[in-house]
Scaffold this active site. Structure first.
Site, PDB file in Angstrom:
ATOM      1  N   TYR A 118      -2.722   0.282  10.168  1.00 36.64           N
ATOM      2  CA  TYR A 118      -2.665  -0.258   8.806  1.00 36.64           C
ATOM      3  C   TYR A 118      -1.328   0.067   8.160  1.00 36.64           C
ATOM      4  O   TYR A 118      -0.710  -0.782   7.511  1.00 36.64           O
ATOM      5  CB  TYR A 118      -3.806   0.327   7.979  1.00 36.64           C
ATOM      6  CG  TYR A 118      -3.857  -0.192   6.558  1.00 36.64           C
ATOM      7  CD1 TYR A 118      -4.206  -1.510   6.308  1.00 36.64           C
ATOM      8  CD2 TYR A 118      -3.565   0.638   5.476  1.00 36.64           C
ATOM      9  CE1 TYR A 118      -4.261  -1.999   5.017  1.00 36.64           C
ATOM     10  CE2 TYR A 118      -3.616   0.164   4.178  1.00 36.64           C
ATOM     11  CZ  TYR A 118      -3.961  -1.162   3.948  1.00 36.64           C
ATOM     12  OH  TYR A 118      -4.002  -1.637   2.664  1.00 36.64           O
ATOM     13  N   SER A 167       0.851  -1.191   0.000  1.00 39.72           N
ATOM     14  CA  SER A 167       0.000   0.000   0.000  1.00 39.72           C
ATOM     15  C   SER A 167       0.880   1.231   0.000  1.00 39.72           C
ATOM     16  O   SER A 167       2.024   1.201   0.473  1.00 39.72           O
ATOM     17  CB  SER A 167      -0.904   0.011   1.238  1.00 39.72           C
ATOM     18  OG  SER A 167      -1.532   1.276   1.407  1.00 39.72           O
TER      19      SER A 167
END
Length: 248
Positions: free
Chosen positions: A146, A134
């Site tokens: 995250y 990501s």
């Protein structure tokens, strides 16, 4: 050495929706034997009916089942795509379950599946690992939990390339920004926040990521596409919080 991609066997995790589903469709359409792994058996059955892929219903957090089903299996390509973003809104507000689900899925499961499949790839001197990271793993973002999980995957990918030197096994990491998937609906309990995350500009589509990964897979063996950073045209990385903070 350069045998081409058609006819090879690929394992795609997180295959029941979004990027994983698009990858199964893309690779199956190019003549690969694709094994699609995810938890939702009904979704996998539909995908198998439409693409001819082999469904593998499995929760990657079940480590014993993971090794039982995958160890000693022959895969030429591994696409480590399974992931989620529980606790995305705030680490301070995340539950213990949010933390465990995010780390176990995004990091622990990815490491175990690599451990299960890499020995065979190295022995055969044939393989390509693709880790779906990501943009949050590359730059500081206000999504601490995250980002930490994807930052771990980034360094795992970079360091793994060093370990794989001389094995003929390639390693690629793709780092997307916002993609139109079920991610935000799963990450946020508040549906308004989930909807807001997909507004304001045109998001990437899962097929965009699948096409970028296919480029890396189909490149000549001498080419290792190490890292792909991919964002929507109108999304930029960074920014400053401009509202005054009310101090007590």
């Amino acid at each position: 050495m350069d045998l081409g991609i058609s006819g090879r066997t690929a394992l795609v995790t997180g295959a029941s929706s979004g990027i994983g589903q698009a990858l199964v469709q893309r690779l199956s359409g190019q003549g690969l034997e694709v094994h699609a792994l995810a938890r939702r058996e009904d979704r996998l059955s539909e995908l198998a009916a439409s693409t001819g892929c082999t469904p593998l219903a499995l929760d990657l957090r079940d480590t014993d089942a993971l090794y039982s089903r995958l160890e000693n299996q022959r895969y030429d390509i591994l696409i480590n795509n399974a992931g989620l973003g529980r606790g995305y809104d705030s680490l301070a507000a995340a539950s213990r379950d949010d933390i465990e689900r995010t780390i176990e899925t995004n990091v622990t499961a990815a490491v175990h599946i690599l451990r299960a499949l890499l020995p065979g790839m190295i022995e055969r001197q044939c393989g390509h690992v693709v880790n779906v990271g990501s943009i949050t793993g590359l730059y500081p973002m206000p999504f601490a939990l995250y980002a930490a999980s994807k930052g771990a995957l980034h360094l795992l990918s970079q360091s793994l390339r060093m370990e794989l030197k001389g094995s003929a096994v390639r390693c690629t990491e793709i780092c997307p920004a916002r993609v139109r998937t079920e991610f935000f609906a799963t990450a946020f309990d508040d549906p308004h926040k989930a909807a807001a995350a997909a507004e304001g500009f045109e998001l990437l589509e899962p097929v965009d990521i699948a096409n970028a990964i296919y480029y890396a897979l189909d490149a000549p063996w001498r080419v290792n596409v190490s890292t792909i950073e991919i964002t929507p045209t109108e999304q930029y990385i960074g920014g400053v919080h401009t509202e005054p903070v009310k101090r007590p």
